[in-house]
Design a protein around this motif. Structure first.
Motif, mmCIF file in Angstrom:
data_model
loop_
_atom_site.group_PDB
_atom_site.id
_atom_site.type_symbol
_atom_site.label_atom_id
_atom_site.label_comp_id
_atom_site.label_asym_id
_atom_site.label_seq_id
_atom_site.Cartn_x
_atom_site.Cartn_y
_atom_site.Cartn_z
ATOM 1 N N ASN A 198 0.809 -1.220 0.000
ATOM 2 C CA ASN A 198 0.000 0.000 0.000
ATOM 3 C C ASN A 198 0.843 1.271 0.000
ATOM 4 O O ASN A 198 0.293 2.376 -0.012
ATOM 5 C CB ASN A 198 -0.932 0.010 1.215
ATOM 6 N N ILE A 199 2.164 1.126 0.024
ATOM 7 C CA ILE A 199 3.050 2.286 -0.105
ATOM 8 C C ILE A 199 2.915 2.838 -1.522
ATOM 9 O O ILE A 199 2.847 2.084 -2.499
ATOM 10 C CB ILE A 199 4.519 1.891 0.165
ATOM 11 N N ARG A 200 2.904 4.174 -1.632
ATOM 12 C CA ARG A 200 2.768 4.778 -2.957
ATOM 13 C C ARG A 200 3.818 5.870 -3.149
ATOM 14 O O ARG A 200 4.472 6.297 -2.198
ATOM 15 C CB ARG A 200 1.362 5.342 -3.140
ATOM 16 N N ALA A 201 3.981 6.322 -4.388
ATOM 17 C CA ALA A 201 4.968 7.351 -4.708
ATOM 18 C C ALA A 201 4.684 8.619 -3.899
ATOM 19 O O ALA A 201 3.537 9.030 -3.756
ATOM 20 C CB ALA A 201 4.937 7.662 -6.198
ATOM 21 N N GLY A 202 5.741 9.227 -3.366
ATOM 22 C CA GLY A 202 5.607 10.442 -2.571
ATOM 23 C C GLY A 202 5.509 10.177 -1.088
ATOM 24 O O GLY A 202 5.435 11.112 -0.285
ATOM 25 N N ASN A 232 14.586 -2.243 1.532
ATOM 26 C CA ASN A 232 14.653 -3.405 0.629
ATOM 27 C C ASN A 232 13.294 -4.076 0.466
ATOM 28 O O ASN A 232 12.929 -4.519 -0.631
ATOM 29 C CB ASN A 232 15.677 -4.416 1.157
ATOM 30 N N THR A 233 12.530 -4.123 1.566
ATOM 31 C CA THR A 233 11.209 -4.742 1.512
ATOM 32 C C THR A 233 10.270 -3.955 0.607
ATOM 33 O O THR A 233 9.548 -4.530 -0.219
ATOM 34 C CB THR A 233 10.594 -4.845 2.921
ATOM 35 N N ILE A 234 10.271 -2.629 0.752
ATOM 36 C CA ILE A 234 9.399 -1.788 -0.080
ATOM 37 C C ILE A 234 9.764 -1.919 -1.554
ATOM 38 O O ILE A 234 8.883 -2.038 -2.425
ATOM 39 C CB ILE A 234 9.489 -0.314 0.368
ATOM 40 N N GLY A 260 8.243 -2.402 -6.313
ATOM 41 C CA GLY A 260 8.998 -2.096 -7.531
ATOM 42 C C GLY A 260 9.491 -0.665 -7.576
ATOM 43 O O GLY A 260 10.165 -0.263 -8.536
ATOM 44 N N MET A 261 9.168 0.143 -6.544
ATOM 45 C CA MET A 261 9.639 1.535 -6.488
ATOM 46 C C MET A 261 10.964 1.614 -5.728
ATOM 47 O O MET A 261 11.176 0.880 -4.758
ATOM 48 C CB MET A 261 8.593 2.429 -5.803
ATOM 49 N N ASN A 320 13.375 14.373 -4.049
ATOM 50 C CA ASN A 320 12.659 15.584 -4.462
ATOM 51 C C ASN A 320 12.531 15.716 -5.975
ATOM 52 O O ASN A 320 11.641 16.416 -6.465
ATOM 53 C CB ASN A 320 13.364 16.832 -3.919
ATOM 54 N N ASP A 321 13.429 15.064 -6.729
ATOM 55 C CA ASP A 321 13.438 15.183 -8.180
ATOM 56 C C ASP A 321 12.351 14.291 -8.793
ATOM 57 O O ASP A 321 12.426 13.061 -8.733
ATOM 58 C CB ASP A 321 14.810 14.761 -8.720
ATOM 59 N N PRO A 322 11.334 14.897 -9.406
ATOM 60 C CA PRO A 322 10.247 14.083 -9.982
ATOM 61 C C PRO A 322 10.699 13.229 -11.159
ATOM 62 O O PRO A 322 9.997 12.287 -11.553
ATOM 63 C CB PRO A 322 9.216 15.133 -10.417
ATOM 64 N N ASN A 323 11.861 13.532 -11.708
ATOM 65 C CA ASN A 323 12.360 12.785 -12.860
ATOM 66 C C ASN A 323 13.313 11.654 -12.477
ATOM 67 O O ASN A 323 13.808 10.940 -13.350
ATOM 68 C CB ASN A 323 13.069 13.739 -13.833
ATOM 69 N N SER A 324 13.587 11.520 -11.192
ATOM 70 C CA SER A 324 14.448 10.422 -10.750
ATOM 71 C C SER A 324 13.609 9.166 -10.569
ATOM 72 O O SER A 324 12.376 9.203 -10.601
ATOM 73 C CB SER A 324 15.160 10.769 -9.444
ATOM 74 N N ASP A 325 14.270 8.054 -10.329
ATOM 75 C CA ASP A 325 13.550 6.801 -10.108
ATOM 76 C C ASP A 325 13.241 6.554 -8.636
ATOM 77 O O ASP A 325 12.747 5.482 -8.277
ATOM 78 C CB ASP A 325 14.382 5.621 -10.648
ATOM 79 N N TYR A 326 13.533 7.547 -7.780
ATOM 80 C CA TYR A 326 13.361 7.360 -6.339
ATOM 81 C C TYR A 326 12.032 7.989 -5.909
ATOM 82 O O TYR A 326 11.925 9.205 -5.755
ATOM 83 C CB TYR A 326 14.532 7.976 -5.580
#
Length: 341
Positions: free
Chosen positions: A151-155, A171-173, A178-179, A201-207
């Motif tokens: 249930n974790i989401r981006a942001g 590592n679990t998340i 897959g994020m 903070n960078d919306p264009n990164s993969d993090y």
């Protein structure tokens, strides 16, 4: 001239970088890092020179324990409510009582106002209180994540109070969602912390997710949409206890800050059993602080040691604590680090 007194090395470093980027000559002073302004930058110029030709720095950004002993035009002490912290409160008290500045700004919770007023009245100092409203909206969720990392989401910023668990949860998340996750905690080297914050903070990164300790609660600029508490308990050096209302509100308040990219920030918990406690804490104003922490200086302990030449260094601190008489306005901070030497 000015000085910014930070509760965290990361925040002191952030202010240093922002000042330099704005063309202000700024020095950095922490327990692990000392930097002078980079005058090779086009817009950074000293405000003057000493008689020996040394450039004069306009602003110093430091951790509060490293506050320079000099006169400033303006000084800022951040997170003034830390004055009642059992371990580090003495540093805020020392800065408040001894900082030499023509104008002193204290930033922090309203809970510190009555105590600061009482201390300043004893010094015949005038106090002006200014209250500021939060610019971004914040809501407390009525539901937890039901214990599921899926249930974790981006942001999201997942708050973990055990540094040993941070990388395991990261590592679990990453495995479950897959994020990719950035990580921030207090003892991470400054350059690494700045890099991790920038990646998140960078919306264009993969993090897309941040896994962090409670260090995120103190002023670090992060684009957090939702704060997720993995627990509402923390080991305080002696036992595992519930985190305070102040800590809960401060950390939860990092969600949806102004210019974070969302109109409304959200706070929730991982476990259903914590959601009511979170709602209660977020809806409660922290009680007013009762006393400020103090601690003897090294010179005081040295003078004290002359009376007991055969007593060990660690024993001197415990003896000082047992003998010392403290006014009700103050309390003695922990000597655990000194007694363990």
């Amino acid at each position: 001239s000015g000085v910014y007194c930070s509760p965290l090395r990361l925040l002191a470093h952030e202010v240093y970088m922002r000042m330099m980027a704005a063309g202000v000559s700024c020095g950095l002073l922490t327990g692990e890092d000392r930097r002078y302004p980079d005058y090779s930058l086009q817009d950074v110029k000293p405000v003057g020179y000493t008689s020996t030709g040394t450039p004069i720095t306009q602003v110093t950004s430091c951790t509060i324990e490293m506050l320079p002993v000099k006169l400033f035009d303006v000084a800022v002490i951040d997170e003034i409510q830390m004055i009642s912290d059992k371990q580090r409160g003495w540093a805020w008290t020392s800065a408040l009582l001894s900082l030499r500045a023509r104008e002193l700004h204290l930033c922090g919770e309203p809970s510190a106002v009555p105590l600061v007023k009482r201390i300043c009245e004893m010094m015949d100092e005038e106090v002006e209180v200014r209250e500021y409203s939060r610019l971004g909206e914040l809501e407390v969720s009525s539901r937890s994540l039901e214990g599921s990392w899926k249930n974790i989401r981006a942001g999201d910023c997942v708050v973990v109070f055990s540094r040993a668990e941070i990388y395991g949860i990261k590592n679990t998340i990453e495995k479950k969602t897959g994020m990719r996750c950035a990580v921030i905690y207090g003892s991470l080297p400054p350059e690494s912390r700045v890099k991790q914050a920038a990646l998140f903070n960078d919306p264009n990164s993969d993090y897309d997710v941040l896994v962090a300790s409670d260090a995120v609660g103190m002023g670090i600029n992060l684009s957090i949409n939702r704060v997720v508490f993995t627990t509402l308990e923390k080991f305080d050096g002696e036992s595992v206890r519930p985190i305070s209302v102040s800590q809960t509100r401060q950390i939860g308040g990092r969600a949806g800050r102004f210019n974070s990219g969302v109109s409304v920030g959200t706070v929730t918990t991982m476990q259903p059993s914590d959601i009511r406690a979170l709602q209660s804490s977020m809806g409660t104003m922290p009680p007013s602080l009762d006393a400020a922490g103090i601690k003897p200086t090294t010179s005081m302990i040295e003078m004290f040691s002359h009376q007991f030449p055969d007593v060990s260094f660690s024993q001197l601190w415990s003896m000082f604590r047992d003998i010392a008489s403290v006014d009700d306005q103050y309390f003695m901070c922990s000597f655990d680090d000194q007694e363990s030497v």
